[in-house]
Design a protein around this motif. Structure first.
Motif, PDB file in Angstrom:
ATOM      1  N   VAL A 160       5.626   4.977  10.920  1.00  0.00           N
ATOM      2  CA  VAL A 160       5.132   5.674   9.475  1.00  0.00           C
ATOM      3  C   VAL A 160       6.180   4.944   8.697  1.00  0.00           C
ATOM      4  CG1 VAL A 160       4.831   7.782   8.240  1.00  0.00           C
ATOM      5  CG2 VAL A 160       4.545   7.816  10.597  1.00  0.00           C
ATOM      6  N   GLY A 161       5.425   4.286   7.652  1.00  0.00           N
ATOM      7  CA  GLY A 161       6.261   3.532   6.654  1.00  0.00           C
ATOM      8  C   GLY A 161       5.781   4.076   5.255  1.00  0.00           C
ATOM      9  N   ILE A 162       6.963   4.569   4.649  1.00  0.00           N
ATOM     10  CA  ILE A 162       6.938   5.035   3.041  1.00  0.00           C
ATOM     11  C   ILE A 162       7.323   4.185   2.304  1.00  0.00           C
ATOM     12  CG2 ILE A 162       7.399   7.220   1.711  1.00  0.00           C
ATOM     13  CD1 ILE A 162       5.250   7.901   4.020  1.00  0.00           C
ATOM     14  N   SER A 163       6.552   3.851   1.204  1.00  0.00           N
ATOM     15  CA  SER A 163       7.189   2.828   0.290  1.00  0.00           C
ATOM     16  C   SER A 163       7.431   3.630  -1.115  1.00  0.00           C
ATOM     17  CB  SER A 163       6.032   1.517   0.055  1.00  0.00           C
ATOM     18  OG  SER A 163       6.204   0.934   1.152  1.00  0.00           O
ATOM     19  N   ALA A 235      -0.742  -9.989   5.708  1.00  0.00           N
ATOM     20  CA  ALA A 235       0.497  -8.968   5.974  1.00  0.00           C
ATOM     21  C   ALA A 235       0.281  -7.737   6.075  1.00  0.00           C
ATOM     22  CB  ALA A 235       1.609  -9.430   4.579  1.00  0.00           C
ATOM     23  N   GLY A 236      -0.789  -7.051   5.392  1.00  0.00           N
ATOM     24  CA  GLY A 236      -1.053  -5.813   5.454  1.00  0.00           C
ATOM     25  C   GLY A 236      -1.971  -5.458   6.516  1.00  0.00           C
ATOM     26  N   ALA A 237      -3.220  -6.141   6.681  1.00  0.00           N
ATOM     27  CA  ALA A 237      -4.236  -5.769   7.543  1.00  0.00           C
ATOM     28  C   ALA A 237      -3.875  -6.310   9.016  1.00  0.00           C
ATOM     29  CB  ALA A 237      -5.556  -6.223   7.295  1.00  0.00           C
ATOM     30  N   ARG A 248       6.607  -9.073   3.783  1.00  0.00           N
ATOM     31  CA  ARG A 248       6.707  -8.613   5.053  1.00  0.00           C
ATOM     32  C   ARG A 248       5.459  -8.105   5.877  1.00  0.00           C
ATOM     33  NH1 ARG A 248      11.751 -10.829   6.711  1.00  0.00           N
ATOM     34  NH2 ARG A 248      12.899 -11.054   4.644  1.00  0.00           N
ATOM     35  N   ASP A 249       5.677  -8.049   7.167  1.00  0.00           N
ATOM     36  CA  ASP A 249       4.285  -7.316   7.726  1.00  0.00           C
ATOM     37  C   ASP A 249       4.263  -6.020   7.354  1.00  0.00           C
ATOM     38  OD1 ASP A 249       5.551  -5.918  10.737  1.00  0.00           O
ATOM     39  OD2 ASP A 249       6.801  -7.560   9.531  1.00  0.00           O
ATOM     40  N   ASN A 250       3.039  -5.271   7.144  1.00  0.00           N
ATOM     41  CA  ASN A 250       3.099  -3.899   6.799  1.00  0.00           C
ATOM     42  C   ASN A 250       3.636  -3.752   5.664  1.00  0.00           C
ATOM     43  OD1 ASN A 250       1.741  -1.489   7.122  1.00  0.00           O
ATOM     44  ND2 ASN A 250       3.485  -0.739   8.441  1.00  0.00           N
ATOM     45  N   ALA A 251       3.933  -4.409   4.548  1.00  0.00           N
ATOM     46  CA  ALA A 251       4.892  -4.465   3.618  1.00  0.00           C
ATOM     47  C   ALA A 251       4.789  -2.846   2.596  1.00  0.00           C
ATOM     48  CB  ALA A 251       4.888  -5.588   2.498  1.00  0.00           C
ATOM     49  N   PHE A 252       3.609  -2.373   2.579  1.00  0.00           N
ATOM     50  CA  PHE A 252       3.575  -1.097   1.851  1.00  0.00           C
ATOM     51  C   PHE A 252       3.375   0.021   2.681  1.00  0.00           C
ATOM     52  CE2 PHE A 252       1.854  -4.557  -0.951  1.00  0.00           C
ATOM     53  CZ  PHE A 252       2.329  -4.033  -2.228  1.00  0.00           C
ATOM     54  N   GLY A 253       3.594  -0.244   4.013  1.00  0.00           N
ATOM     55  CA  GLY A 253       3.462   1.050   4.873  1.00  0.00           C
ATOM     56  C   GLY A 253       2.242   1.766   4.980  1.00  0.00           C
ATOM     57  N   THR A 254       2.278   3.149   5.141  1.00  0.00           N
ATOM     58  CA  THR A 254       0.961   3.895   5.262  1.00  0.00           C
ATOM     59  C   THR A 254       0.794   4.594   3.954  1.00  0.00           C
ATOM     60  OG1 THR A 254       1.321   4.274   7.657  1.00  0.00           O
ATOM     61  CG2 THR A 254       0.085   5.962   6.428  1.00  0.00           C
ATOM     62  N   CYS A 255       2.053   5.028   3.098  1.00  0.00           N
ATOM     63  CA  CYS A 255       1.792   5.690   1.874  1.00  0.00           C
ATOM     64  C   CYS A 255       2.852   5.063   0.908  1.00  0.00           C
ATOM     65  CB  CYS A 255       2.180   7.214   2.251  1.00  0.00           C
ATOM     66  SG  CYS A 255       2.301   8.356   0.813  1.00  0.00           S
ATOM     67  N   VAL A 256       2.310   5.012  -0.107  1.00  0.00           N
ATOM     68  CA  VAL A 256       3.050   4.552  -1.486  1.00  0.00           C
ATOM     69  C   VAL A 256       3.231   6.106  -2.462  1.00  0.00           C
ATOM     70  CG1 VAL A 256       2.939   3.255  -3.519  1.00  0.00           C
ATOM     71  CG2 VAL A 256       2.197   2.255  -1.218  1.00  0.00           C
ATOM     72  N   ILE A 257       4.599   5.898  -3.030  1.00  0.00           N
ATOM     73  CA  ILE A 257       4.884   6.994  -3.841  1.00  0.00           C
ATOM     74  C   ILE A 257       5.094   6.455  -5.236  1.00  0.00           C
ATOM     75  CG2 ILE A 257       6.528   8.556  -4.157  1.00  0.00           C
ATOM     76  CD1 ILE A 257       6.499   9.386  -1.199  1.00  0.00           C
ATOM     77  N   THR A 258       4.671   6.750  -6.079  1.00  0.00           N
ATOM     78  CA  THR A 258       5.099   6.505  -7.352  1.00  0.00           C
ATOM     79  C   THR A 258       5.352   7.791  -8.538  1.00  0.00           C
ATOM     80  OG1 THR A 258       4.553   5.049  -9.359  1.00  0.00           O
ATOM     81  CG2 THR A 258       2.896   6.101  -8.030  1.00  0.00           C
TER      82      THR A 258
END
Length: 343
Positions: A160-163, A235-237, A248-258
């Motif tokens: 789980v990646g959180i950006s 990179a993402g898909a 980078r691979d999966n650079a944005f993760g699963t969720c982006v927070i702004t």
């Protein structure tokens, strides 16, 4: 759930509405250009096969048959049932399947939790860290949303990646920093990683960010559009790093927070960037005082509007609701978060 917010539900600022319309117009223009590009390619291939050599079509048919068989019997076939395939095939890109969800968050318990954690750790923990912390744990064990769509099929991720989107150069630029393994980390880890990542970005020492900026500055706009799509997809898909372009691979993760609260907005409906290949964006508004009914009494409480933008291709309403309910539960009372409950 809101399929597409009408003009009246957007921020009261007319400028915000104009920005929203320009974003939709830009996405539509991009889609038309890509459709025309793909259409010309298909037409060229057909004419070549009919009048010159049909070998291409024979090879394509064989490869297509092999691919279809592998996707039906592969390890991920159970994630790609008829409903999932229909959902993926229905929309062309994340500018179409956007679903918006809003929540008025009473931050009373969250503020108490943060004050206690600040005292214990001596760190400047904020609402932003808490939102990422709760999102990471809400997405845990939810393979229907924590995944990627590649070549028309859905594949769950094992992390789980959180950006976070980070303002740079006094708001003239945006950087991104990803907290990896977010479901396994404490809120203090979010602070330490995000603080270090922000300093690196704002001091112009992040090499990946500089590479991304250089790539965008040297290419003309008409080349940037397909370049973003291709690099973002790889990179993402596909999960393959494009280090030359700083992605980078999966650079944005699963969720982006702004956070738009720092700009004074109470709420905003943020679109999904097609190149990010991310299924979820969480937008944090500014703190406002509102009357709420608490234990049958009207009380004035500090409230933040949380807006979720969801890509409907990844999951349906019923599955998304489970993640949403967990997320809101952890936000409303952070001590219910699994990490806190285990302490």
């Amino acid at each position: 759930m809101i399929r597409r917010p009408p003009r009246s539900t957007l921020d009261r600022s007319s400028a915000a509405s104009d920005v929203y319309k320009r974003q939709v117009s830009t996405q539509s223009t991009w889609e038309y250009r890509m459709n025309a590009f793909i259409g010309i390619g298909i037409l060229t291939a057909i004419l070549y096969g009919v009048y010159i050599d049909g070998t291409f079509f024979k090879m394509y048919a064989i490869l297509l048959l092999i691919y279809t068989i592998l996707t039906q019997i592969g390890a991920y076939s159970r994630y790609n049932n008829a409903r999932k395939k229909c959902t993926i095939a229905t929309w062309n890109g994340p500018n179409d399947p956007e679903v918006f969800v809003t929540h008025e968050w009473d931050i009373t318990k969250a503020q108490e939790y943060l004050k206690r954690k600040q005292k214990e750790s001596g760190l400047g923990l904020t609402i932003t860290h808490l939102v990422g912390y709760c999102a990471g744990h809400a997405l845990k064990d939810e393979p229907d949303l924590n995944g990627r769509i590649c070549f028309g099929n859905y594949y769950p991720k094992d992390k789980v990646g959180i950006s976070y989107l980070i303002s740079c150069e006094s708001g003239r630029d945006l950087g991104i920093y990803k907290v990896e393994d977010a479901d396994k980390k404490e809120i203090e880890d979010f602070y330490k990683e995000l603080n270090a990542g922000s300093k690196k970005l704002r001091s112009n020492k992040d090499t990946d960010h500089k590479k991304r900026g250089l790539s965008l500055s040297i290419f003309p706009t008409f080349l940037i559009e397909p370049l973003l799509f291709i690099i973002g997809y790889i990179a993402g898909a596909m999960g393959i790093s494009m280090k030359l372009f700083g992605l980078r691979d999966n650079a944005f993760g699963t969720c982006v927070i702004t956070s738009v609260g720092m700009l004074g907005y109470e709420h905003a409906f943020v679109p999904l960037p097609p190149y990010s290949n991310v299924p979820l964006i969480v937008t944090i508004g500014t703190i406002v005082k509102k009357p709420l009914v608490v234990e049958n009494e009207i009380k004035i409480r500090d409230v933040i509007n949380i807006t979720l933008t969801l890509d409907h291709r990844y999951t349906d309403g019923a599955r998304a609701a489970k993640v949403y309910q967990k997320f809101i539960k952890y936000l409303d009372d952070p001590v219910t978060c699994p990490k806190e409950s285990a302490v």
